[in-house]
Design a protein around this motif. Structure first.
Motif, PDB file in Angstrom:
ATOM      1  N   ALA A  71      20.994 -38.424  12.396  1.00 22.17           N
ATOM      2  CA  ALA A  71      20.265 -37.838  13.493  1.00 22.17           C
ATOM      3  C   ALA A  71      20.011 -36.515  12.953  1.00 22.17           C
ATOM      4  O   ALA A  71      21.176 -35.911  12.435  1.00 22.17           O
ATOM      5  N   LEU A  72      18.940 -35.794  13.377  1.00 22.80           N
ATOM      6  CA  LEU A  72      18.787 -34.401  12.965  1.00 22.80           C
ATOM      7  C   LEU A  72      18.283 -33.633  14.198  1.00 22.80           C
ATOM      8  O   LEU A  72      17.665 -34.093  15.088  1.00 22.80           O
ATOM      9  N   PHE A  73      19.287 -32.745  14.721  1.00 22.12           N
ATOM     10  CA  PHE A  73      19.183 -31.994  15.742  1.00 22.12           C
ATOM     11  C   PHE A  73      18.601 -30.555  15.380  1.00 22.12           C
ATOM     12  O   PHE A  73      18.974 -29.988  14.344  1.00 22.12           O
ATOM     13  N   VAL A  74      17.469 -30.264  15.946  1.00 24.40           N
ATOM     14  CA  VAL A  74      16.826 -29.068  15.681  1.00 24.40           C
ATOM     15  C   VAL A  74      16.638 -28.086  16.942  1.00 24.40           C
ATOM     16  O   VAL A  74      16.088 -28.506  18.092  1.00 24.40           O
ATOM     17  N   GLN A  75      16.701 -26.730  16.531  1.00 23.33           N
ATOM     18  CA  GLN A  75      16.492 -25.858  17.803  1.00 23.33           C
ATOM     19  C   GLN A  75      15.640 -24.600  17.079  1.00 23.33           C
ATOM     20  O   GLN A  75      16.232 -23.970  16.131  1.00 23.33           O
ATOM     21  N   LEU A  76      14.494 -24.257  17.628  1.00 27.44           N
ATOM     22  CA  LEU A  76      13.890 -23.092  17.185  1.00 27.44           C
ATOM     23  C   LEU A  76      14.324 -22.029  18.412  1.00 27.44           C
ATOM     24  O   LEU A  76      14.030 -21.968  19.393  1.00 27.44           O
ATOM     25  N   GLN A  77      14.767 -20.824  17.567  1.00 24.72           N
ATOM     26  CA  GLN A  77      15.418 -19.827  18.472  1.00 24.72           C
ATOM     27  C   GLN A  77      14.048 -18.603  18.329  1.00 24.72           C
ATOM     28  O   GLN A  77      14.118 -18.113  16.998  1.00 24.72           O
ATOM     29  N   SER A  78      13.606 -18.081  19.440  1.00 23.86           N
ATOM     30  CA  SER A  78      12.896 -16.939  19.602  1.00 23.86           C
ATOM     31  C   SER A  78      12.817 -16.468  20.951  1.00 23.86           C
ATOM     32  O   SER A  78      12.683 -17.245  21.718  1.00 23.86           O
ATOM     33  N   ALA A  79      12.485 -15.203  21.042  1.00 27.51           N
ATOM     34  CA  ALA A  79      12.250 -14.812  22.443  1.00 27.51           C
ATOM     35  C   ALA A  79      10.830 -15.464  23.059  1.00 27.51           C
ATOM     36  O   ALA A  79      11.022 -15.879  24.495  1.00 27.51           O
ATOM     37  N   ARG A  80      10.075 -16.044  22.470  1.00 28.29           N
ATOM     38  CA  ARG A  80       8.737 -16.622  22.667  1.00 28.29           C
ATOM     39  C   ARG A  80       9.079 -18.164  23.076  1.00 28.29           C
ATOM     40  O   ARG A  80       8.470 -18.529  24.035  1.00 28.29           O
ATOM     41  N   CYS A  97      12.219 -19.310  23.705  1.00 22.52           N
ATOM     42  CA  CYS A  97      13.326 -19.876  24.803  1.00 22.52           C
ATOM     43  C   CYS A  97      13.190 -19.086  25.984  1.00 22.52           C
ATOM     44  O   CYS A  97      12.501 -18.376  26.213  1.00 22.52           O
ATOM     45  N   GLY A  98      13.323 -20.129  26.999  1.00 25.64           N
ATOM     46  CA  GLY A  98      13.202 -19.664  28.431  1.00 25.64           C
ATOM     47  C   GLY A  98      14.470 -19.203  29.153  1.00 25.64           C
ATOM     48  O   GLY A  98      15.556 -19.070  28.394  1.00 25.64           O
ATOM     49  N   SER A  99      14.493 -19.255  30.474  1.00 29.26           N
ATOM     50  CA  SER A  99      15.662 -18.803  31.129  1.00 29.26           C
ATOM     51  C   SER A  99      16.740 -19.662  31.039  1.00 29.26           C
ATOM     52  O   SER A  99      17.747 -19.379  31.299  1.00 29.26           O
ATOM     53  N   ALA A 100      16.387 -21.112  30.758  1.00 35.15           N
ATOM     54  CA  ALA A 100      17.445 -22.152  30.481  1.00 35.15           C
ATOM     55  C   ALA A 100      18.240 -22.036  29.443  1.00 35.15           C
ATOM     56  O   ALA A 100      18.906 -22.932  28.818  1.00 35.15           O
ATOM     57  N   GLY A 101      17.495 -21.320  28.481  1.00 36.05           N
ATOM     58  CA  GLY A 101      17.979 -20.946  26.960  1.00 36.05           C
ATOM     59  C   GLY A 101      17.227 -21.527  25.993  1.00 36.05           C
ATOM     60  O   GLY A 101      15.920 -21.914  26.344  1.00 36.05           O
ATOM     61  N   CYS A 102      17.428 -22.010  24.689  1.00 38.82           N
ATOM     62  CA  CYS A 102      16.539 -22.333  23.612  1.00 38.82           C
ATOM     63  C   CYS A 102      16.513 -24.024  23.863  1.00 38.82           C
ATOM     64  O   CYS A 102      17.802 -24.528  24.131  1.00 38.82           O
ATOM     65  N   SER A 103      15.658 -24.611  23.769  1.00 40.15           N
ATOM     66  CA  SER A 103      15.682 -26.163  23.657  1.00 40.15           C
ATOM     67  C   SER A 103      15.981 -27.012  22.297  1.00 40.15           C
ATOM     68  O   SER A 103      15.599 -26.405  21.067  1.00 40.15           O
ATOM     69  N   THR A 104      16.510 -27.976  22.322  1.00 40.06           N
ATOM     70  CA  THR A 104      17.009 -28.857  21.210  1.00 40.06           C
ATOM     71  C   THR A 104      16.179 -29.946  21.160  1.00 40.06           C
ATOM     72  O   THR A 104      16.135 -30.580  22.133  1.00 40.06           O
ATOM     73  N   SER A 127      13.292 -31.620  23.304  1.00 42.01           N
ATOM     74  CA  SER A 127      13.662 -30.460  24.540  1.00 42.01           C
ATOM     75  C   SER A 127      14.570 -30.513  25.516  1.00 42.01           C
ATOM     76  O   SER A 127      14.207 -30.313  26.680  1.00 42.01           O
ATOM     77  N   VAL A 128      15.801 -30.533  25.034  1.00 41.34           N
ATOM     78  CA  VAL A 128      16.727 -30.589  26.250  1.00 41.34           C
ATOM     79  C   VAL A 128      17.725 -29.212  25.839  1.00 41.34           C
ATOM     80  O   VAL A 128      17.695 -28.800  24.816  1.00 41.34           O
ATOM     81  N   SER A 129      18.044 -28.579  26.925  1.00 40.65           N
ATOM     82  CA  SER A 129      18.781 -27.202  26.876  1.00 40.65           C
ATOM     83  C   SER A 129      20.179 -27.398  27.122  1.00 40.65           C
ATOM     84  O   SER A 129      20.516 -28.119  28.113  1.00 40.65           O
TER      85      SER A 129
END
Length: 188
Positions: free
Chosen positions: A94-103, A105-112, A128-130
Motif C-alpha cells: 500500500a502507498l499512503f499519500v497526503q498532499l499538504q497545503s493551505a488550499r 487541507c480543510g478544518s478537519a486537517g489534510c486528507s490521505t 480522502s480520509v482525515s
C-alpha cells in the motif's frame, strides 16, 4: 525557583492529576476486548516527505491532477508518503499519500488517500480520509483492517476499503395523510 516548579509537577503527577498519554483513555461507545487489543497492537502509518524517492515519484504521478490544479493557483503542496504491506502477498504493497497545503487541507486537517499495488499497477482503495492511520492485525478478505483516528475502522470488501460503522437505520417514512383543505378567511 525551578526546583519548586519541578516538585510541584512531580507532586501533581503523583496525585494522579497528570496522566501519561499512554494511559489516557477516551470512551467512545462500547469497545470489546478484541477491539482494545487490536488498537494496542495497531501499527501507525508515519507519513514523511521523501523527495526524489520512488514512492514520492509514484505519489506525484497518482496525484498529478491535484498537483497541476494546485500549480495553477500558485500553490506548491508538500507530498507526504508512507508504505505498508496490507496482505500476506508481498506484491500487495500500500502507498499512503497526503498532499499538504493551505488550499488542499480543510478544518478537519489534510486528507490521505491509500493506493494498493497489485500485479504491477496502482489502484485507489481508500480516498480522502482525515486523521491518523494505523494498520490493525485483524483482517477481512485477507487484507488488514485500517484504523482512522483510533475510533474508525475500515475493512476490505474485496475491492476497496469501506467504513465498518454502519449508518443508523433511517426512520420509517411517514405516509402523508391528506389534510383537510384550510378555509380561507376573508377580511373586509
Amino acid at each position: 525557583m525551578p526546583m519548586r516548579f519541578g516538585l510541584a509537577v512531580t507532586s501533581i503527577a503523583v496525585m494522579g492529576l497528570i496522566v501519561p498519554p499512554s494511559l489516557a483513555r477516551t470512551h467512545h461507545g462500547t469497545t470489546t476486548k478484541a477491539q482494545t487489543k487490536d488498537t494496542l497492537s495497531a501499527k501507525p502509518v508515519v507519513l514523511t516527505a521523501q523527495p526524489g524517492t520512488n514512492l514520492d515519484q509514484v505519489a506525484r504521478q497518482l496525484n498529478a491532477a491535484d498537483l497541476a490544479d494546485a500549480a495553477k493557483h500558485n500553490d506548491n503542496p508538500v507530498v507526504l508518503v508512507a508504505s505498508a504491506p496490507l496482505s500476506s502477498d508481498q506484491g500487495d504493497m500500500a502507498l499512503f499519500v497526503q498532499l499538504q497545503s493551505a488550499r488542499l487541507c480543510g478544518s478537519a486537517g489534510c486528507s490521505t488517500s491509500v493506493y494498493l499495488r497489485h500485479k504491477g499497477g496502482w489502484k485507489l482503495v481508500l480516498d480522502s480520509v482525515s486523521g491518523a492511520i494505523s494498520v490493525l492485525p485483524t483482517r477481512h478478505n485477507n487484507m488488514h483492517d485500517l484504523q482512522i483516528d483510533k475510533n474508525d475502522r475500515w475493512t476490505w470488501n474485496g475491492s476497496s476499503y469501506q467504513d465498518s460503522i454502519t449508518a443508523p437505520p433511517s426512520a420509517t417514512p411517514h405516509k402523508k395523510v391528506a389534510e383537510k383543505p384550510k378555509k380561507k378567511l376573508l377580511r373586509g
